[in-house]
Each structure stands twice: as structure tokens, then as C-alpha cells.
Motif scaffolding. Structure first.
Motif, PDB file in Angstrom:
ATOM      1  N   SER A   2       0.813  -1.226   0.000  1.00  0.00           N
ATOM      2  CA  SER A   2       0.000   0.000   0.000  1.00  0.00           C
ATOM      3  C   SER A   2       0.840   1.267   0.000  1.00  0.00           C
ATOM      4  CB  SER A   2      -0.933   0.003   1.214  1.00  0.00           C
ATOM      5  OG  SER A   2      -0.172   0.016   2.419  1.00  0.00           O
ATOM      6  N   GLY A   3       2.146   1.144   0.309  1.00  0.00           N
ATOM      7  CA  GLY A   3       3.013   2.318   0.340  1.00  0.00           C
ATOM      8  C   GLY A   3       2.841   3.175   1.575  1.00  0.00           C
ATOM      9  N   LEU A   4       2.214   2.617   2.611  1.00  0.00           N
ATOM     10  CA  LEU A   4       2.013   3.381   3.848  1.00  0.00           C
ATOM     11  C   LEU A   4       3.316   3.463   4.619  1.00  0.00           C
ATOM     12  CD1 LEU A   4      -1.394   1.818   4.962  1.00  0.00           C
ATOM     13  CD2 LEU A   4      -1.046   4.077   3.954  1.00  0.00           C
ATOM     14  N   GLU A   5       3.552   4.614   5.273  1.00  0.00           N
ATOM     15  CA  GLU A   5       4.781   4.814   6.030  1.00  0.00           C
ATOM     16  C   GLU A   5       4.488   5.497   7.351  1.00  0.00           C
ATOM     17  OE1 GLU A   5       7.329   7.094   3.572  1.00  0.00           O
ATOM     18  OE2 GLU A   5       7.867   5.432   2.247  1.00  0.00           O
ATOM     19  N   GLY A   6       5.320   5.203   8.352  1.00  0.00           N
ATOM     20  CA  GLY A   6       5.264   5.908   9.637  1.00  0.00           C
ATOM     21  C   GLY A   6       3.886   5.887  10.275  1.00  0.00           C
ATOM     22  N   PRO A   7       3.409   7.058  10.724  1.00  0.00           N
ATOM     23  CA  PRO A   7       2.117   7.138  11.424  1.00  0.00           C
ATOM     24  C   PRO A   7       0.936   6.703  10.561  1.00  0.00           C
ATOM     25  CG  PRO A   7       3.406   9.147  11.743  1.00  0.00           C
ATOM     26  CD  PRO A   7       4.111   8.351  10.697  1.00  0.00           C
ATOM     27  N   GLU A   8       1.092   6.720   9.235  1.00  0.00           N
ATOM     28  CA  GLU A   8      -0.011   6.330   8.358  1.00  0.00           C
ATOM     29  C   GLU A   8      -0.450   4.891   8.617  1.00  0.00           C
ATOM     30  OE1 GLU A   8       0.744   9.085   4.377  1.00  0.00           O
ATOM     31  OE2 GLU A   8       1.359   6.984   4.384  1.00  0.00           O
ATOM     32  N   VAL A   9       0.468   4.048   9.071  1.00  0.00           N
ATOM     33  CA  VAL A   9       0.135   2.644   9.307  1.00  0.00           C
ATOM     34  C   VAL A   9      -0.899   2.526  10.414  1.00  0.00           C
ATOM     35  CG1 VAL A   9       1.028   0.407  10.007  1.00  0.00           C
ATOM     36  CG2 VAL A   9       2.387   1.864   8.494  1.00  0.00           C
ATOM     37  N   ASP A  10      -0.638   3.172  11.565  1.00  0.00           N
ATOM     38  CA  ASP A  10      -1.595   3.123  12.678  1.00  0.00           C
ATOM     39  C   ASP A  10      -2.921   3.771  12.285  1.00  0.00           C
ATOM     40  OD1 ASP A  10       0.126   1.814  14.364  1.00  0.00           O
ATOM     41  OD2 ASP A  10       0.944   3.643  15.228  1.00  0.00           O
ATOM     42  N   ILE A  11      -2.851   4.866  11.519  1.00  0.00           N
ATOM     43  CA  ILE A  11      -4.071   5.537  11.062  1.00  0.00           C
ATOM     44  C   ILE A  11      -4.891   4.586  10.199  1.00  0.00           C
ATOM     45  CG2 ILE A  11      -4.940   7.394   9.587  1.00  0.00           C
ATOM     46  CD1 ILE A  11      -2.499   9.048  10.477  1.00  0.00           C
ATOM     47  N   ALA A  12      -4.226   3.883   9.293  1.00  0.00           N
ATOM     48  CA  ALA A  12      -4.926   2.957   8.395  1.00  0.00           C
ATOM     49  C   ALA A  12      -5.569   1.812   9.173  1.00  0.00           C
ATOM     50  CB  ALA A  12      -3.944   2.418   7.352  1.00  0.00           C
ATOM     51  N   LEU A  13      -4.839   1.238  10.118  1.00  0.00           N
ATOM     52  CA  LEU A  13      -5.356   0.095  10.866  1.00  0.00           C
ATOM     53  C   LEU A  13      -6.561   0.471  11.712  1.00  0.00           C
ATOM     54  CD1 LEU A  13      -1.984  -1.543  11.971  1.00  0.00           C
ATOM     55  CD2 LEU A  13      -3.534  -2.336  10.187  1.00  0.00           C
ATOM     56  N   SER A  14      -6.481   1.605  12.421  1.00  0.00           N
ATOM     57  CA  SER A  14      -7.584   1.998  13.301  1.00  0.00           C
ATOM     58  C   SER A  14      -8.843   2.332  12.501  1.00  0.00           C
ATOM     59  CB  SER A  14      -7.173   3.179  14.180  1.00  0.00           C
ATOM     60  OG  SER A  14      -6.879   4.310  13.390  1.00  0.00           O
ATOM     61  N   ASN A  15      -8.686   3.023  11.371  1.00  0.00           N
ATOM     62  CA  ASN A  15      -9.850   3.420  10.582  1.00  0.00           C
ATOM     63  C   ASN A  15     -10.393   2.274   9.730  1.00  0.00           C
ATOM     64  OD1 ASN A  15     -10.392   6.464  10.937  1.00  0.00           O
ATOM     65  ND2 ASN A  15      -8.177   6.364  10.731  1.00  0.00           N
ATOM     66  N   LEU A  16      -9.532   1.326   9.378  1.00  0.00           N
ATOM     67  CA  LEU A  16     -10.003   0.138   8.677  1.00  0.00           C
ATOM     68  C   LEU A  16     -11.008  -0.616   9.549  1.00  0.00           C
ATOM     69  CD1 LEU A  16      -9.163  -1.577   5.990  1.00  0.00           C
ATOM     70  CD2 LEU A  16      -8.087  -3.085   7.667  1.00  0.00           C
ATOM     71  N   ALA A  17     -10.656  -0.748  10.850  1.00  0.00           N
ATOM     72  CA  ALA A  17     -11.555  -1.437  11.773  1.00  0.00           C
ATOM     73  C   ALA A  17     -12.793  -0.590  12.081  1.00  0.00           C
ATOM     74  CB  ALA A  17     -10.806  -1.771  13.059  1.00  0.00           C
ATOM     75  N   ARG A  18     -12.595   0.725  12.249  1.00  0.00           N
ATOM     76  CA  ARG A  18     -13.727   1.605  12.590  1.00  0.00           C
ATOM     77  C   ARG A  18     -14.812   1.581  11.523  1.00  0.00           C
ATOM     78  NH1 ARG A  18     -14.961   6.835  11.211  1.00  0.00           N
ATOM     79  NH2 ARG A  18     -12.925   7.177  10.210  1.00  0.00           N
ATOM     80  N   LYS A  19     -14.404   1.531  10.273  1.00  0.00           N
ATOM     81  CA  LYS A  19     -15.361   1.561   9.173  1.00  0.00           C
ATOM     82  C   LYS A  19     -15.853   0.175   8.777  1.00  0.00           C
ATOM     83  CE  LYS A  19     -13.525   5.858   7.215  1.00  0.00           C
ATOM     84  NZ  LYS A  19     -12.896   6.506   6.054  1.00  0.00           N
ATOM     85  N   GLY A  20     -15.364  -0.858   9.468  1.00  0.00           N
ATOM     86  CA  GLY A  20     -15.809  -2.208   9.156  1.00  0.00           C
ATOM     87  C   GLY A  20     -15.238  -2.756   7.867  1.00  0.00           C
ATOM     88  N   TYR A  21     -14.178  -2.125   7.325  1.00  0.00           N
ATOM     89  CA  TYR A  21     -13.588  -2.610   6.080  1.00  0.00           C
ATOM     90  C   TYR A  21     -12.794  -3.902   6.313  1.00  0.00           C
ATOM     91  CZ  TYR A  21     -14.685   1.912   3.952  1.00  0.00           C
ATOM     92  OH  TYR A  21     -15.322   3.021   3.464  1.00  0.00           O
ATOM     93  N   GLY A  22     -12.360  -4.106   7.552  1.00  0.00           N
ATOM     94  CA  GLY A  22     -11.592  -5.298   7.838  1.00  0.00           C
ATOM     95  C   GLY A  22     -11.252  -5.386   9.304  1.00  0.00           C
ATOM     96  N   SER A  23     -10.643  -6.499   9.698  1.00  0.00           N
ATOM     97  CA  SER A  23     -10.228  -6.710  11.082  1.00  0.00           C
ATOM     98  C   SER A  23      -8.781  -7.178  11.095  1.00  0.00           C
ATOM     99  CB  SER A  23     -11.123  -7.738  11.773  1.00  0.00           C
ATOM    100  OG  SER A  23     -11.098  -8.970  11.072  1.00  0.00           O
ATOM    101  N   ILE A  24      -8.106  -6.937  12.214  1.00  0.00           N
ATOM    102  CA  ILE A  24      -6.699  -7.302  12.354  1.00  0.00           C
ATOM    103  C   ILE A  24      -6.588  -8.282  13.499  1.00  0.00           C
ATOM    104  CG2 ILE A  24      -4.364  -6.491  12.793  1.00  0.00           C
ATOM    105  CD1 ILE A  24      -6.933  -3.980  11.724  1.00  0.00           C
ATOM    106  N   GLU A  25      -6.006  -9.438  13.239  1.00  0.00           N
ATOM    107  CA  GLU A  25      -5.831 -10.436  14.283  1.00  0.00           C
ATOM    108  C   GLU A  25      -4.587 -11.256  13.980  1.00  0.00           C
ATOM    109  OE1 GLU A  25      -8.301 -14.032  16.499  1.00  0.00           O
ATOM    110  OE2 GLU A  25      -9.311 -12.726  15.068  1.00  0.00           O
ATOM    111  N   GLY A  26      -3.715 -11.362  14.988  1.00  0.00           N
ATOM    112  CA  GLY A  26      -2.507 -12.155  14.824  1.00  0.00           C
ATOM    113  C   GLY A  26      -1.592 -11.682  13.721  1.00  0.00           C
ATOM    114  N   GLY A  27      -1.544 -10.361  13.509  1.00  0.00           N
ATOM    115  CA  GLY A  27      -0.654  -9.813  12.493  1.00  0.00           C
ATOM    116  C   GLY A  27      -1.146  -9.994  11.072  1.00  0.00           C
ATOM    117  N   ALA A  28      -2.429 -10.332  10.916  1.00  0.00           N
ATOM    118  CA  ALA A  28      -2.999 -10.516   9.582  1.00  0.00           C
ATOM    119  C   ALA A  28      -4.276  -9.708   9.451  1.00  0.00           C
ATOM    120  CB  ALA A  28      -3.276 -11.992   9.312  1.00  0.00           C
ATOM    121  N   VAL A  29      -4.626  -9.357   8.219  1.00  0.00           N
ATOM    122  CA  VAL A  29      -5.810  -8.556   7.925  1.00  0.00           C
ATOM    123  C   VAL A  29      -6.834  -9.415   7.198  1.00  0.00           C
ATOM    124  CG1 VAL A  29      -6.722  -6.576   6.665  1.00  0.00           C
ATOM    125  CG2 VAL A  29      -4.508  -6.409   7.826  1.00  0.00           C
TER     126      VAL A  29
END
Length: 504
Positions: A101-128
Motif C-alpha cells: 500500500s506504500g504506507l509509512e510511519g504514522p499512516e500505518v496506525d491511522i490505516a489500521l484503526s480506521n479500517l476497523a472503525r469503518k468495518g472494512y476489515g479486522s486485524i488479528e494475529g498480524g494478519a488482515v
């Protein structure tokens, strides 16, 4: 009736049936907005115009918002990479998706938190795993569409909840402005029908008016002292810099001298001299900003040998060392310093200013860099108040007394101390202060007395007590700030910085 030129032009341009703004008149008349506003108030006071006021909200993209509008929101970029990797069927490894995805630095945490908030996906055990029932259609993400609408000047049609969310993410700035609209009154219409002439007015007394005597004949402009004046934000010293300078003055007053040194330094000075094992988790790429530059050659070979021996074998007859890997290349590798204790090592070893004889007191108030997760009390770069005292027979009581005297200078008298473990000090303890607004205990520093494994290779044969205190946390206790991101960084609150009163 005679009126000044600006007032007459405004009166003639105004309508009794159509309400128009002062800004529109200013553009039409080629006048400054402040001058037209002043003329409008003066005509209102004369009963010739009616001035209506209402507050309007202006919405603009921040630099980060503009970047996400062009490149895509981080959560949408991560989701697109997950779709490409087939994460709708089987979970995809997160590191692989982040790279794709080309995400870097703080963008990674931003992407993960909003991915879950919007129901686009879930993160478990280091996998999406992509979500089966997202809150929004990813192709019609309301936040992404809102960024486009704001860029096109259509923010007025957006839902306030979406704007609140974008503002909390730091993607937009919302400002309120007072809009003034003008219409002719009946008296204004009558005055125009009867005829109004322009009169030349003078806004300032000049030497020419005085010497010629013309000041007796001219008509001076009347000033409405209640009219709004243009706000001018002049430059000022940042509150963090003000506090840093005050800290320096306090420590100099306590008998300390200031240290200086490089922001990018060898891992040898940053960690090895501190008896930090080279396989310590804090020395991995997760916590450390390594630099892709040549290894540092300018290191004292004899000191490096002594430090390596302390790591491998310990110090003294009872020393055991770490029995962990040691690499000279790692010691010479250059990184951004994670603490200013690298300066202390340079000075205590005699490398910076020559050999020091006790008693000595040194300090620094400098920036350090850590790969932390951003939150109200952590930043990727911040200021550390480093200090140490070299003397015979120092104790924890001396250390606590120094802190008590220092923090009293800033009105902080409720310090609490908690025993702690550091690889480089024994005994060690953390300092806490009570937040004046929330009552919460805030960690404000770490301290202790350097271990023999640190001092012996440096050639120091007396006690050294040392500390690292957080300047931003001191600021929180002094001013009641609850989020240090309000004070500096890309999300800082400019209104707060412009208007905050200096505390002494």
C-alpha cells in the motif's frame, strides 16, 4: 448632504431591496474591506444603512488532508492492497499489505484503526481479514468524498458529523468569520433622492498640513473606535522554547553547565556506553531511527575495548556481563539519538571537554527522537532535560532533593517517586506529577545512580547521579495541557499558542 468618498460610494452602491456583503462591496469599489466596514458602521450610525451580521464557517483542507485527497485515505489504500492480496477469502499478512500500500510511519496506525472503525476489515494475529459487512461502500467512502467536496468549495452541503470526524483526524481546519451584509434604509433612499455630495476628508495630520495652515480648512475623518480591526498575528517565541530557556536559567542558577553534541550519533555513545546490550528490544528498528550513512570512525578505540569487555564479562570480581552478541559495526552505526544521555557519555568519558574532576554538574535541554506511537503524551521527537552530578558518596536522597528544588521553581510541589529498573542505573526511579486539570499522575522523568558497569569503562571512579526529564510533560503540569500535540507538531493548536499566557 456631504459624505466622505468611501461612504458616498457605498451608499450609492447599496440597494434597498437586495442584501449584499461588505466583501462584495469592497471588491466592487476597489477598497480595503476594513475601510468599507468602517464606512458601513458610520452610515448605520447616521441611519442611512442597515448592517446585518451573521457567523459563517469556513472549511479548508490541511496539508495532510490535501495529501490524502490526492493519494487516498490510508484505510482505503490498505483495503485496496488487501483486496489485491485476496484477503476477502483468507487473512493476508499485515507487513506484506503495508508494503504493497506504500504506507509509512504514522499512516500505518491511522490505516489500521480506521479500517476497523469503518468495518472494512479486522486485524488479528498480524494478519488482515476484509470485513463482510462494512459500514460504507469503499467506492463511496463519505470521508473521501467530503475531502473532494471541500476542495471544490462545497463544504456547506456536508454533514456536520463528517466534518467533526475529519477535523478530529486533522484533515480539515474550520474557522468562523463574521459576515456583514448591507441594505439601504428609508432615510438612505431619501438622502440619495435629495442629493449627496462627496467631501474630501483627511485621515492624518501631516507636516505639510501644519506648515501650510490647511489643517484649519480640511475635514478630518471620524473614527469608529468600536469597529472591528484587522487581527495581526506577529511573531513570538514558542511557549516550548520559552519554557526550555527558563529551565536552562534555573539549572544554571543551581550551578550546572550546559552540554552540547550531535543529534545523529554512533550507537556506541547512545547505548553501548550505557551498558545497554546490543540485542535489547529498544535498540531494534522498531524503536530506533537508524540512518543510512557510513559508520562513524571517530570513536576512541581504548574506550570501545573497555565497553565491549564490560558487556561481555562485566566489571569487577562479581561482574558477569551479558554474554550477548557484540558487533563493532553496530557500535559504529549512526542513528538519531533516543536520549541525550549520549552527551553525558561523551562528557563523562572526557571525549567532549577533556577529563573532569569531581565535583561536576552538567545539563542539556535538547531534542531526542523515538519511534513511538503518537498519543496525548508521546511524540516522535521531543525535548529531554538531561542532567548529571559527579561527586563523592551521592545517594538517592541527593537525587530526590535536586528534583524537589528544581520543580519548585515551576510551582510543582507534589512529586511522587516509583522504583524502576534501568540497565544503566541502580538504584533507579521514575518521577510523577499530578495533572492540574485531570488529577491524573503523569510520568515526567526517569533517574538513578549510574552503575559501575557504566562508569568504570569511562574512567570515572566516583558516584554519578543522572536523569532524563520530559520538557513537554513539564509544560503539561504548568499549563494544564492534556495533549502535547496541541503544543507542537503538525496538529498543534495555533490559537492556543497565540493566546496562552506565560506562567511564572
Amino acid at each position: 448632504m456631504k459624505l466622505p468618498e468611501t461612504q458616498l460610494a457605498l451608499l450609492e452602491a447599496a440597494s434597498a431591496t437586495e442584501q449584499r456583503t461588505v466583501a462584495q462591496f469592497a471588491g466592487e469599489l476597489g477598497e480595503d474591506t476594513a475601510a468599507v466596514t468602517r464606512a458601513a458602521f458610520e452610515l448605520e450610525e447616521a441611519g442611512l444603512l442597515a448592517v446585518d451580521e451573521h457567523v459563517a464557517e469556513d472549511v479548508a483542507l490541511t496539508e495532510e488532508g490535501e495529501r490524502y485527497r490526492e493519494a487516498g485515505l490510508p484505510e482505503l489504500r490498505l483495503r485496496a492492497a488487501a483486496v489485491e492480496a485476496g484477503a476477502d477469502a483468507e487473512p493476508a499478512e499485515m507487513g506484506r499489505l503495508i508494503g504493497a500500500s506504500g504506507l509509512e510511519g504514522p499512516e500505518v496506525d491511522i490505516a489500521l484503526s480506521n479500517l476497523a472503525r469503518k468495518g472494512y476489515g479486522s486485524i488479528e494475529g498480524g494478519a488482515v481479514q476484509l470485513g463482510a459487512d462494512p459500514k460504507y461502500d469503499p467506492d463511496e467512502d463519505p470521508e473521501a468524498e467530503a475531502l473532494d467536496a471541500i476542495a471544490d468549495g462545497n463544504a456547506g452541503y456536508l454533514d456536520s458529523g463528517i466534518l467533526d470526524r475529519l477535523e478530529s483526524r486533522g484533515l480539515i481546519e474550520r474557522t468562523e468569520t463574521t459576515v456583514r451584509s448591507v441594505t439601504l434604509t428609508d432615510d438612505g433612499v431619501t438622502a440619495l433622492m435629495e442629493g449627496v455630495e462627496a467631501t474630501e476628508t483627511v485621515s492624518a495630520v501631516t507636516p505639510e498640513l501644519l506648515t501650510s495652515g490647511e489643517w484649519r480648512e480640511v475635514e478630518f475623518t471620524e473614527y469608529n473606535v468600536e469597529a472591528d480591526a484587522e487581527t495581526v498575528h506577529s511573531g513570538k517565541e514558542h511557549i516550548l522554547r520559552q519554557t526550555a530557556n527558563r529551565v536552562k536559567n534555573v539549572l544554571v542558577g543551581m550551578g550546572f553547565q550546559e552540554m552540547e553534541g550531535p543529534h545523529a550519533d554512533a550507537d556506541f555513545w547512545i547505548n553501548d556506553c550505557l551498558f545497554m546490550p546490543q540485542d535489547h528490544p529498544a535498540r531494534t528498528h522498531w524503536d530506533r531511527f537508524a540512518l543510512d550513512v557510513p559508520l562513524m570512525d571517530d570513536l576512541p578505540e581504548d574506550l570501545m575495548e573497555r565497553v565491549e569487555d564490560a558487556h561481555r564479562n562485566g566489571v569487577g570480581t562479581e561482574g558477569d556481563g551479558y554474554h550477548s552478541p557484540w558487533s563493532e559495526d553496530f557500535a559504529r552505526a549512526v542513528a538519531l539519538r533516543g536520549h541525550t544521555t549520549s552527551l553525558s557519555m561523551r562528557y563523562l568519558s572526557g571525549h567532549a571537554v577533556g577529563e573532569l574532576e569531581p565535583p561536576q554538574r552538567y545539563f542539556s535541554v535538547e531534542k531526542v527522537y523515538r519511534n513511538d506511537t503518537l498519543d496525548p503524551t508521546h511524540l516522535l521527537e521531543f525535548f529531554q532535560i538531561e542532567g548529571w552530578v559527579m561527586a563523592e558518596e551521592l545517594s538517592v536522597r541527593d537525587l530526590m532533593g535536586t528534583f524537589t528544588e528544581f520543580y519548585e521553581q515551576f510551582g510543582i510541589t507534589d512529586l511522587e517517586f516509583k522504583p524502576h529498573y534501568n540497565p544503566y542505573t541502580e538504584p533507579s526511579f521514575e518521577l510523577f506529577g499530578k495533572h492540574p486539570e485531570t488529577g491524573e499522575l503523569i510520568e515526567i522523568g526517569n533517574s538513578g545512580i549510574f552503575r559501575e558497569e557504566v562508569l568504570s569503562p569511562l574512567g570515572v571512579d566516583c558516584d554519578v547521579m543522572a536523569w532524563g526529564l520530559a520538557l513537554e510533560r513539564l509544560l503539561m503540569l504548568m499549563y494544564g495541557f492534556e495533549d502535547i500535540r496541541d503544543v507542537h507538531g503538525t496538529l498543534c493548536d495555533l490559537d492556543l499558542l497565540r493566546n496562552v499566557e506565560v506562567v511564572y
